[in-house]
Motif scaffolding. Structure first.
Motif, PDB file in Angstrom:
ATOM      1  N   LEU A 180     -10.877 -37.670  65.917  1.00  0.00           N
ATOM      2  CA  LEU A 180      -9.455 -37.997  65.987  1.00  0.00           C
ATOM      3  C   LEU A 180      -9.005 -38.645  64.548  1.00  0.00           C
ATOM      4  O   LEU A 180      -8.024 -38.557  63.928  1.00  0.00           O
ATOM      5  N   GLU A 181      -9.867 -39.509  63.798  1.00  0.00           N
ATOM      6  CA  GLU A 181      -9.736 -40.110  62.582  1.00  0.00           C
ATOM      7  C   GLU A 181      -9.578 -39.047  61.576  1.00  0.00           C
ATOM      8  O   GLU A 181      -8.709 -38.994  60.617  1.00  0.00           O
ATOM      9  N   THR A 182     -10.275 -37.805  61.617  1.00  0.00           N
ATOM     10  CA  THR A 182     -10.281 -37.019  60.794  1.00  0.00           C
ATOM     11  C   THR A 182      -8.911 -35.936  61.018  1.00  0.00           C
ATOM     12  O   THR A 182      -8.013 -35.541  59.979  1.00  0.00           O
ATOM     13  N   ALA A 183      -8.362 -35.893  62.149  1.00  0.00           N
ATOM     14  CA  ALA A 183      -7.173 -35.002  62.454  1.00  0.00           C
ATOM     15  C   ALA A 183      -5.998 -35.833  62.028  1.00  0.00           C
ATOM     16  O   ALA A 183      -5.077 -35.278  61.402  1.00  0.00           O
ATOM     17  N   VAL A 184      -5.943 -37.105  62.292  1.00  0.00           N
ATOM     18  CA  VAL A 184      -4.929 -37.958  61.671  1.00  0.00           C
ATOM     19  C   VAL A 184      -4.744 -38.045  60.212  1.00  0.00           C
ATOM     20  O   VAL A 184      -3.879 -37.807  59.546  1.00  0.00           O
ATOM     21  N   ALA A 185      -5.903 -38.274  59.615  1.00  0.00           N
ATOM     22  CA  ALA A 185      -5.985 -37.808  58.050  1.00  0.00           C
ATOM     23  C   ALA A 185      -5.423 -36.669  57.464  1.00  0.00           C
ATOM     24  O   ALA A 185      -4.726 -36.829  56.462  1.00  0.00           O
ATOM     25  N   ARG A 186      -5.963 -35.789  58.013  1.00  0.00           N
ATOM     26  CA  ARG A 186      -5.346 -34.302  57.714  1.00  0.00           C
ATOM     27  C   ARG A 186      -3.900 -34.427  57.679  1.00  0.00           C
ATOM     28  O   ARG A 186      -3.164 -33.737  56.920  1.00  0.00           O
ATOM     29  N   ILE A 187      -3.322 -34.625  58.814  1.00  0.00           N
ATOM     30  CA  ILE A 187      -2.045 -34.615  59.059  1.00  0.00           C
ATOM     31  C   ILE A 187      -1.230 -35.343  58.054  1.00  0.00           C
ATOM     32  O   ILE A 187      -0.176 -35.039  57.304  1.00  0.00           O
ATOM     33  N   ARG A 188      -1.606 -36.689  58.043  1.00  0.00           N
ATOM     34  CA  ARG A 188      -0.990 -37.692  56.886  1.00  0.00           C
ATOM     35  C   ARG A 188      -0.979 -37.089  55.564  1.00  0.00           C
ATOM     36  O   ARG A 188      -0.215 -37.368  54.822  1.00  0.00           O
ATOM     37  N   ILE A 266      -5.628 -46.215  62.411  1.00  0.00           N
ATOM     38  CA  ILE A 266      -6.918 -45.743  63.028  1.00  0.00           C
ATOM     39  C   ILE A 266      -8.073 -46.024  62.202  1.00  0.00           C
ATOM     40  O   ILE A 266      -8.334 -45.664  60.828  1.00  0.00           O
ATOM     41  N   VAL A 267      -9.154 -46.983  62.778  1.00  0.00           N
ATOM     42  CA  VAL A 267     -10.321 -47.128  61.927  1.00  0.00           C
ATOM     43  C   VAL A 267     -11.504 -46.842  62.683  1.00  0.00           C
ATOM     44  O   VAL A 267     -11.421 -46.882  63.866  1.00  0.00           O
ATOM     45  N   SER A 268     -12.578 -46.733  61.949  1.00  0.00           N
ATOM     46  CA  SER A 268     -13.949 -46.631  62.602  1.00  0.00           C
ATOM     47  C   SER A 268     -15.094 -47.366  61.746  1.00  0.00           C
ATOM     48  O   SER A 268     -14.890 -47.733  60.773  1.00  0.00           O
ATOM     49  N   GLU A 269     -16.205 -47.533  62.508  1.00  0.00           N
ATOM     50  CA  GLU A 269     -17.371 -48.216  61.755  1.00  0.00           C
ATOM     51  C   GLU A 269     -18.619 -47.507  62.473  1.00  0.00           C
ATOM     52  O   GLU A 269     -18.419 -46.655  63.562  1.00  0.00           O
ATOM     53  N   THR A 288      -7.715 -55.004  61.967  1.00  0.00           N
ATOM     54  CA  THR A 288      -7.428 -53.947  60.927  1.00  0.00           C
ATOM     55  C   THR A 288      -6.500 -53.008  61.689  1.00  0.00           C
ATOM     56  O   THR A 288      -5.463 -52.350  61.012  1.00  0.00           O
ATOM     57  N   ALA A 289      -6.873 -52.317  62.614  1.00  0.00           N
ATOM     58  CA  ALA A 289      -6.242 -51.490  63.594  1.00  0.00           C
ATOM     59  C   ALA A 289      -4.678 -52.105  63.964  1.00  0.00           C
ATOM     60  O   ALA A 289      -3.754 -51.201  63.745  1.00  0.00           O
ATOM     61  N   SER A 290      -4.792 -53.191  64.306  1.00  0.00           N
ATOM     62  CA  SER A 290      -3.579 -53.731  64.355  1.00  0.00           C
ATOM     63  C   SER A 290      -2.454 -53.780  63.532  1.00  0.00           C
ATOM     64  O   SER A 290      -1.217 -53.639  63.795  1.00  0.00           O
ATOM     65  N   ASN A 291      -3.006 -53.983  62.346  1.00  0.00           N
ATOM     66  CA  ASN A 291      -2.223 -53.920  61.028  1.00  0.00           C
ATOM     67  C   ASN A 291      -0.935 -54.778  61.224  1.00  0.00           C
ATOM     68  O   ASN A 291       0.067 -54.502  61.040  1.00  0.00           O
ATOM     69  N   GLY A 292      -1.194 -56.233  61.627  1.00  0.00           N
ATOM     70  CA  GLY A 292      -0.042 -57.123  61.541  1.00  0.00           C
ATOM     71  C   GLY A 292       0.690 -57.083  62.720  1.00  0.00           C
ATOM     72  O   GLY A 292       1.644 -57.969  63.218  1.00  0.00           O
ATOM     73  N   GLY A 382     -21.125 -46.549  66.630  1.00  0.00           N
ATOM     74  CA  GLY A 382     -19.947 -45.729  66.599  1.00  0.00           C
ATOM     75  C   GLY A 382     -18.697 -46.504  67.050  1.00  0.00           C
ATOM     76  O   GLY A 382     -19.022 -46.889  68.578  1.00  0.00           O
ATOM     77  N   GLU A 383     -17.974 -47.100  66.380  1.00  0.00           N
ATOM     78  CA  GLU A 383     -16.892 -48.086  66.829  1.00  0.00           C
ATOM     79  C   GLU A 383     -15.539 -47.594  66.369  1.00  0.00           C
ATOM     80  O   GLU A 383     -15.534 -47.209  65.012  1.00  0.00           O
ATOM     81  N   GLY A 384     -14.625 -47.637  67.100  1.00  0.00           N
ATOM     82  CA  GLY A 384     -13.207 -47.198  66.754  1.00  0.00           C
ATOM     83  C   GLY A 384     -12.138 -47.711  67.590  1.00  0.00           C
ATOM     84  O   GLY A 384     -12.243 -48.180  68.375  1.00  0.00           O
ATOM     85  N   ALA A 385     -10.935 -47.764  66.736  1.00  0.00           N
ATOM     86  CA  ALA A 385      -9.824 -48.599  67.287  1.00  0.00           C
ATOM     87  C   ALA A 385      -8.593 -47.703  66.701  1.00  0.00           C
ATOM     88  O   ALA A 385      -8.450 -47.376  65.481  1.00  0.00           O
TER      89      ALA A 385
END
Length: 391
Positions: A180-188, A266-269, A288-292, A382-385
């Motif tokens: 999902l993180e890669t999919a979002v990055a490709r579109i952006r 969207i962030v991962s660790e 970080t994911a909440s972004n303020g 594997g952690e993601g938000a």
């Protein structure tokens, strides 16, 4: 708001709760949401089984159905639901330019072949010769006693004609997060304008349960909500799938499609865990994911395994976030866990509705409206938000 915003325009989900987004919405917003549990077939372990599925609704050719194991049929079916939901099914031009990212495991093993090898080994001393004999006569066409992970993406391409670029990630929950993180990055970045992403997991298979049990991961004490398993912890697995159609805002608007929600940060660790600092790391991930932005609540993919689940519960409570642990109802969906969390969060955002507690003893009330955070904290790593916002 930007033309390159990543929006969700199609949702295809399957679990023990039913088939499709509406069935899940009805089940999750019922007065008393209840899990579907099979405690008999694999006793002392429980599983959340698949519902009845008419495979031909999304995989019309019998020949295609026959050559797929259940996990492939399940993923191909859920992908078809997402494409239908986004009004892309049958649009050959758009499907031909549609990219795809899938998270998958190693596929289901051939239990008949495995059993034959084990049975023969009890009466023969030349086990090296025996193994070579079986490997040359019993192998699948994929040249592997299980199945190649990218067969799911291949079958989606064949059945639904999604023939843009294709990538498959392996690695349990981390694979679903990375997909999902890669999919979002490709579109952006402008590399994709529309993309299909998701995963499927079939837990009703002895080899999968064996791999969990050998690592001491399974919950043995009947069904218990995910937050209530305490120090004993343990995973109750579920069969299910989640696929999403993602598009740029401009692409969706151009074809007149309304989005369910926008994917924000969207962030991962995936680093090594230490009990002393893990809660703080999850807190930082969510921050970080909440972004303020202050999310209304969290759709949590908590697994039920003691250390990871306790750390996530503490981190979310420390931020004042009501959590909804959907694994209590669906079981743990492995690679599909994060896409499923995002799908549920998108439904809640689109309807401006907060799910009532799935576990009233452990979950608190939440306000409706605004953004929702989707989390998955892997049972080992594997952690993601992801922040899911109104479109």
């Amino acid at each position: 708001m930007s033309d390159q915003d990543v929006v969700i325009t199609g949702i295809g989900i399957v679990s023990c709760l039913g088939v499709g987004r509406q069935a899940h919405w009805d089940a999750l917003t019922a007065d008393s949401p209840a899990p579907v549990v099979d405690a008999e077939r694999f006793s002392p372990y429980s599983v959340h089984p698949l519902p009845e599925i008419d495979w031909s609704a999304q995989i019309p050719r019998r020949g295609d159905q026959r050559q797929m194991e259940t996990w492939q049929r399940l993923g191909t079916y859920a992908a078809g639901l997402a494409l239908d939901d986004a009004a892309l099914k049958g649009d050959e031009a758009l499907c031909a330019t549609m990219d795809m990212i899938v998270a998958a495991g190693g596929g289901e093993r051939d239990l008949a072949v495995d059993t034959a090898i084990l049975d023969a080994s009890l009466t023969r001393d030349d086990q090296d010769v025996l193994l070579n004999e079986k490997l040359t006569t019993e192998l699948r066409p994929t040249l592997f006693l299980a199945q190649l992970s990218n067969l799911l993406a291949g079958n989606i391409s064949i059945v639904h004609k999604v023939t843009g670029s294709s990538r498959t990630f392996m690695g349990e929950e981390g694979a679903g997060i990375s997909a999902l993180e890669t999919a979002v990055a490709r579109i952006r970045s402008g590399q994709s304008s529309h993309l299909l992403v998701g995963a499927a997991f079939q837990s009703e298979h002895p080899d999968y349960l064996l791999s969990y049990e050998l690592d001491g991961l399974l919950h043995r004490h009947g069904w218990t909500p995910v937050w209530a398993r305490g120090d004993q912890g343990g995973i109750i697995t579920g069969s299910g799938a989640a696929f999403l159609v993602l598009e740029t805002r401009a692409h969706a608007q151009q074809r007149g499609r309304k989005a369910y929600a926008r994917i924000g940060q969207i962030v991962s660790e995936g680093s090594r865990r230490t009990p002393e600092s893990f809660c703080d790391r999850i807190d930082a991930l969510v921050e970080t994911a909440s972004n303020g932005i202050t999310p209304a609540f969290a759709v949590s993919g908590a697994s039920g395994l003691a250390m990871a689940t306790a750390a996530e519960k503490a981190a979310l409570a420390g931020r004042g976030l009501a959590a909804r642990g959907f694994s209590s109802l669906t079981g743990h969906l492995k690679e599909a866990q994060f896409p499923f969390a995002v799908a549920l969060a998108a439904l809640a955002v689109e309807k401006a509705h907060a799910f009532a507690p799935f576990d009233p003893e452990s979950e608190t009330a939440a306000a409706a409206g605004g953004a929702v955070i989707a989390t998955t904290i892997g049972y080992r790593r594997g952690e993601g938000a992801a922040l899911i916002e109104p479109a």
